[in-house]
Design a protein around this motif. Structure first.
Motif, PDB file in Angstrom:
ATOM      1  N   ASP A 243      -3.921  -0.500   7.238  1.00 59.06           N
ATOM      2  CA  ASP A 243      -2.509  -0.161   7.082  1.00 59.06           C
ATOM      3  C   ASP A 243      -2.397   1.026   6.135  1.00 59.06           C
ATOM      4  O   ASP A 243      -2.504   0.895   4.923  1.00 59.06           O
ATOM      5  N   LEU A 244      -2.164   2.212   6.698  1.00 59.77           N
ATOM      6  CA  LEU A 244      -2.090   3.417   5.873  1.00 59.77           C
ATOM      7  C   LEU A 244      -0.768   3.547   5.139  1.00 59.77           C
ATOM      8  O   LEU A 244      -0.652   4.356   4.209  1.00 59.77           O
ATOM      9  N   SER A 245       0.225   2.746   5.503  1.00 54.91           N
ATOM     10  CA  SER A 245       1.469   2.762   4.735  1.00 54.91           C
ATOM     11  C   SER A 245       1.276   2.064   3.398  1.00 54.91           C
ATOM     12  O   SER A 245       1.955   2.373   2.416  1.00 54.91           O
ATOM     13  N   THR A 246       0.336   1.144   3.340  1.00 51.10           N
ATOM     14  CA  THR A 246       0.022   0.431   2.099  1.00 51.10           C
ATOM     15  C   THR A 246      -1.125   1.093   1.347  1.00 51.10           C
ATOM     16  O   THR A 246      -1.144   1.116   0.115  1.00 51.10           O
ATOM     17  N   HIS A 247      -2.081   1.642   2.082  1.00 50.29           N
ATOM     18  CA  HIS A 247      -3.260   2.262   1.465  1.00 50.29           C
ATOM     19  C   HIS A 247      -3.390   3.696   1.979  1.00 50.29           C
ATOM     20  O   HIS A 247      -4.214   3.993   2.846  1.00 50.29           O
ATOM     21  N   PRO A 248      -2.581   4.603   1.433  1.00 51.70           N
ATOM     22  CA  PRO A 248      -2.478   5.964   1.978  1.00 51.70           C
ATOM     23  C   PRO A 248      -3.610   6.892   1.529  1.00 51.70           C
ATOM     24  O   PRO A 248      -3.420   7.774   0.674  1.00 51.70           O
ATOM     25  N   ALA A 249      -4.786   6.726   2.114  1.00 48.55           N
ATOM     26  CA  ALA A 249      -5.881   7.649   1.825  1.00 48.55           C
ATOM     27  C   ALA A 249      -5.515   9.037   2.334  1.00 48.55           C
ATOM     28  O   ALA A 249      -4.749   9.190   3.285  1.00 48.55           O
ATOM     29  N   ASP A 250      -6.066  10.065   1.704  1.00 45.46           N
ATOM     30  CA  ASP A 250      -5.748  11.438   2.101  1.00 45.46           C
ATOM     31  C   ASP A 250      -6.468  11.843   3.380  1.00 45.46           C
ATOM     32  O   ASP A 250      -5.943  12.614   4.175  1.00 45.46           O
ATOM     33  N   PHE A 251      -7.673  11.322   3.549  1.00 49.20           N
ATOM     34  CA  PHE A 251      -8.458  11.620   4.752  1.00 49.20           C
ATOM     35  C   PHE A 251      -9.050  10.318   5.280  1.00 49.20           C
ATOM     36  O   PHE A 251      -9.634   9.539   4.511  1.00 49.20           O
TER      37      PHE A 251
END
Length: 873
Positions: A243-251
């Motif tokens: 879930d990138l909304s919770t864990h927004p890694a840059d790449f």
């Protein structure tokens, strides 16, 4: 019921499911799903999903239907078909971002040729600040438990004068002091890369690190600057939701074949839009430019970040297949959370049983390399990494385990899995060890599994969304059958009982595990040598096939050409008992009493081979029935006839120019290029009918020279490069009847019946058969003389499952390779490879004959004596 049998039952599996874990996906059972979507697996147990998962049949069906009903043109054109392609690609981008719970407002999806390509893109495009005397520059930091493709980014950063810093998992600790104002205001870009899941051990590293690093609560190293985070998700997203909304890694680089099994060679880089505009672009390929001039340095990139970095025409049909991959995944499983729980349930069960298996003396059967206790799917993925041990705690090399697994049709992965950092950490391999292993000849991907008694790698199994309980059960039965169903008893600690292997006989999933206790095994064959003393010169071993009573004195010639006397009390010199050649690779042997010897070995040995429609060699591993094809060569008539039961006799001329077409085919044998040509449609039709599949007979071109490896096992370089036919490793393979006899005892004990010696010999597909006083004497030889011929020993033959195939019937029996491993201290070597001696050229009329005398120089003696000493005796 024996404790281990109860532990392998399905009720035991269900009772051991950890909290939150679930097996299956609700409606259809995993077994039914497997039968419907993965029927091609047959009896195979595929346990390398971390390497590449498998595609369901429905994915392929919907994808081909899509291609069959739509016309997709180049997306850079403006036609209707091109617009359809462009719009479909954009739809897949949305679908990809949706899968990771984000949108185009926050992320851009850039399609790449794979995860490695995505990582390289970041290394080349990241806004690095080079190190300078005035101020510290950027830092490239990476967790040591990272894939090679991450570590390899340092090659690019080093060229930009950016320092690379490896960080061990134990060094990832919270920051203990507040950052000063100057440090907070520093905007020098810093990049930290780490895997969401270790591809070595399956350890899941905290996704919370992403925000903690970017906010300053957690620092990989204590330097001022602005941190960006690259989350390597290739291993993670195949079996876990992200879930990138919770864990927004840059790449976030991903690889689709690890998610769906198809398409391969396609990945994506998800880039946070905040950093995307700062990425630097130097090269521009087709489609990436809004405008440029050919005669001067002017270039304007496209506004779309994705199109700016997708050099050339993207693999648009593969991208369309990704859409069908997401559809299939959702349709078959209901989503990634279900996959996460299903695969973890299998891994948890397998780990639990595997970790309790012990020998009778209490020693563990395996050593598992893990940072968790497999209690939670949030911290552990469906990967189990281990090495098998013997009852003394010594490592059983991973290549031996791999070969034995192949007997049970179990597919695993071995080595260091492109993760040297984790391999070093878990196996205790130092930097110096890595360098020493390289000097010893070990490189990534080879079979050198133990150096100086220490492992160079391990065995990894991994589960995918279509894996079943039966897969886990079959694997565990394999470990029990090969380690605990022999001369050992099994202790199951959870039951506190001892199980006698004599009672542990089961026949399930297509194989039998019949065992005997030590007392029930027949005594080992004892070969005495009361006449061990000889007068052979130092460095010369003269061995005899049998001790003949009343043997008279006779003169022999040693390998140096000197005459030496063997007294009545000495050994009778060994002679060649059988000669075989195999004109068609993997087909039946052709036995001869004498045969011409050429620069590539026995004349016409492995000059032909059968290939599939793609030009790939077919061997008995894929088609055991090849052993029923009998080629016979008539040198007088200059023809080879080929026969097989139920087929008409067919022949082919030995004259190459008679049927050779102008077109030449390039094929491969053991990864080496060979130049061949087709023997025509008549032979192709014959073999296709017999094997029931499209195939062709091809022949190596006589004017093509394929050189043997330039070094043999001691690292010496031959004076002249030896030429090979279509053999795998060397010009000749020699085996010893006495060694076969000792192996026969082990096989008889396992099968409960004896087999004729000649049937056993045929399984090893040797060119030269001899017989000595003691088994495996040939393993100590360095050079061999047979009559006037001189050979150099190139090393042992590492056996595969072909020796398990009865060469008279084509039937398989796995006991042979298991018996060999047991006989030879866990090794599956049998026989030695020979090459024409580089310093002893062949005469024009050289022949090899049955009855010829054999003399050998032993390794240790030969290396300790000078040539003068060897000649003087």
């Amino acid at each position: 019921m024996e404790p281990w049998r109860e532990a392998l039952s399905f009720p035991a599996f269900r009772s051991r499911l950890p909290r939150g874990a679930a097996y299956g996906y609700g409606g259809e059972s995993p077994r039914a799903l497997r039968r419907r979507e993965f029927a091609r697996l047959g009896g195979m147990t595929y346990l390398d999903h971390a390497g590449a998962t498998l595609f369901p049949q429905s994915l392929l069906k919907t994808f081909t239907e899509d291609l069959s009903s739509n016309i997709y043109g180049n997306p850079h054109s403006q036609s209707i078909s091109s617009k359809l392609t462009y719009d479909t690609i954009e739809h897949v981008r949305y679908r990809l971002l949706q899968h990771f719970n984000t949108t185009v407002e926050d992320y851009t999806a850039i399609f790449t040729s794979g995860c490695t390509s995505a990582l390289r893109l970041v290394a080349e495009a990241f806004p690095w600040v080079p190190e300078s005397p005035e101020e510290p520059g950027s830092r490239f930091c990476y967790l040591t438990d990272s894939h090679t493709s991450v570590v390899g980014m340092r090659g690019i950063t080093a060229a930009m004068n950016v320092l690379s810093v490896p960080v061990k998992p134990a060094e990832m600790v919270p920051r203990t002091r507040e950052a000063g104002a100057e440090e907070r205001n520093c905007q020098t870009p810093l990049l930290f890369c780490y895997p969401a899941q270790s591809n070595f051990s399956g350890t899941k590293y905290p996704l919370a690190w992403i925000e903690e690093i970017k906010s300053g609560k957690l620092r990989p190293i204590d330097v001022p600057g602005k941190w960006f985070v690259l989350l390597d998700a290739a291993s993670f997203v195949g079996t876990s939701p992200l879930d990138l909304s919770t864990h927004p890694a840059d790449f976030v680089p991903v690889s689709f074949y690890k998610m769906f099994g198809f398409p391969t060679g396609l990945g994506a880089l998800l880039v946070k839009n905040e950093i995307a505009s700062h990425l630097r672009k130097t090269y521009f390929g087709g489609g990436t430019a809004a405008a440029y001039l050919a005669g001067t340095d002017f270039y304007s990139p496209r506004r779309s970040i994705a199109e700016r970095f997708e050099d050339g025409t993207v693999s648009f049909l593969d991208i369309i297949a990704v859409k069908h991959g997401f559809d299939a995944l959702e349709r078959l499983t209901g989503g990634m959370e279900n996959i996460k729980q299903h695969t973890f349930a299998l891994a948890h069960y397998t780990y639990t049983v595997l970790s309790t298996l012990k020998y009778a003396n209490g020693a563990p059967v395996v050593r598992i390399y893990s940072d968790t206790d497999f209690s939670s799917a949030d911290f552990q993925g469906p990967i189990i990494n281990f090495n098998v041990l013997d009852e003394n705690g010594e490592i059983v090399g991973y290549s031996q385990v791999d070969r034995l697994a192949g007997l049970y049709n179990i597919h695993v992965r071995t080595g260091c899995f492109c993760n040297t950092g984790a391999c070093q950490q878990h196996l205790g391999i130092s930097n110096e060890d890595i360098k020493k292993n390289l000097q010893a000849g070990h490189v990534c991907g080879d079979d050198i599994d133990v150096v100086d008694g220490r492992p160079t790698g391990s065995v990894r199994i991994s589960f995918g969304y279509m894996s079943t309980f039966e897969d886990a059960q079959t694997f565990l039965k394999f470990i029990i059958a090969t380690r605990l169903c022999g001369c050992n008893t099994l202790i199951c600690p959870s039951q506190a009982e001892t199980v006698s292997p004599a009672a542990a006989s089961t026949k399930e999933n297509g194989y039998t595990c019949d065992t005997k206790t030590v007392d029930e095994l027949p005594p080992q064959r004892i070969i005495t040598d009361s006449q061990a003393n000889t007068s052979s010169p130092p460095g010369v071993t003269s061995v005899c096939p049998q001790l003949a009573e009343g043997h008279s004195e006779r003169n022999t010639t040693d390998i140096s050409g000197n005459s030496t006397e063997v007294p009545q009390s000495g050994r009778v010199p060994v002679t060649v008992t059988n000669i075989y050649l195999y004109p068609i690779k993997s087909c039946a042997a052709f036995e001869v009493a004498q045969w011409p010897v050429g620069n590539q070995g026995l004349l016409y040995d492995r000059s032909w081979m059968v290939v599939n429609q793609n030009g790939v060699c077919i061997t008995q591993k894929q088609e055991p029935r090849l052993c029923l094809v009998h080629p016979v060569i008539d040198l007088g008539k200059n023809v080879m006839t080929i026969e097989a039961e139920g087929m008409d006799l067919i022949s082919v001329s030995l004259e190459e120019d008679g049927e050779r077409p102008t077109s030449i085919c390039q094929s491969k044998v053991c990864s080496h290029r060979v130049q061949t040509y087709s023997c025509g449609e008549r032979l192709a039709a014959w073999f296709s009918e017999f094997l029931g599949r499209q195939c062709y007979l091809i022949r190596q071109c006589s004017d093509f020279q394929r050189n043997a490896k330039q070094t043999h096992e001691k690292g010496e370089t031959p004076a002249v490069a030896a030429s090979l036919s279509l053999v795998n490793e060397a010009q000749y393979l020699l085996i010893n009847q006495t060694s076969v006899l000792q192996l026969s005892d082990q096989i008889t004990a396992r099968l409960g019946e004896s087999l004729p010696l000649q049937k056993l010999i045929h399984r090893f597909r040797a060119n030269i058969v001899i017989s000595t006083n003691e088994p495996f004497e040939e393993d100590q030889w360095d050079e061999v003389a047979i009559s006037s011929l001189r050979f150099k020993v190139m090393g042992p033959c590492h056996r595969c499952l072909v020796i398990c195939i009865d060469q008279q019937t084509g039937q398989r029996n796995k006991e042979f390779l298991q018996s060999l491993a047991s006989t030879k201290n866990r090794k599956t070597n049998f026989g030695i490879y020979l090459m024409n001696h580089p310093e002893r050229p062949l005469s024009i009329l050289s022949t090899l004959s049955v009855g010829s005398q054999v003399l050998a120089v032993e390794k240790n003696i030969a290396h300790s004596l000078s040539p003068e000493e060897q000649q003087s005796g």
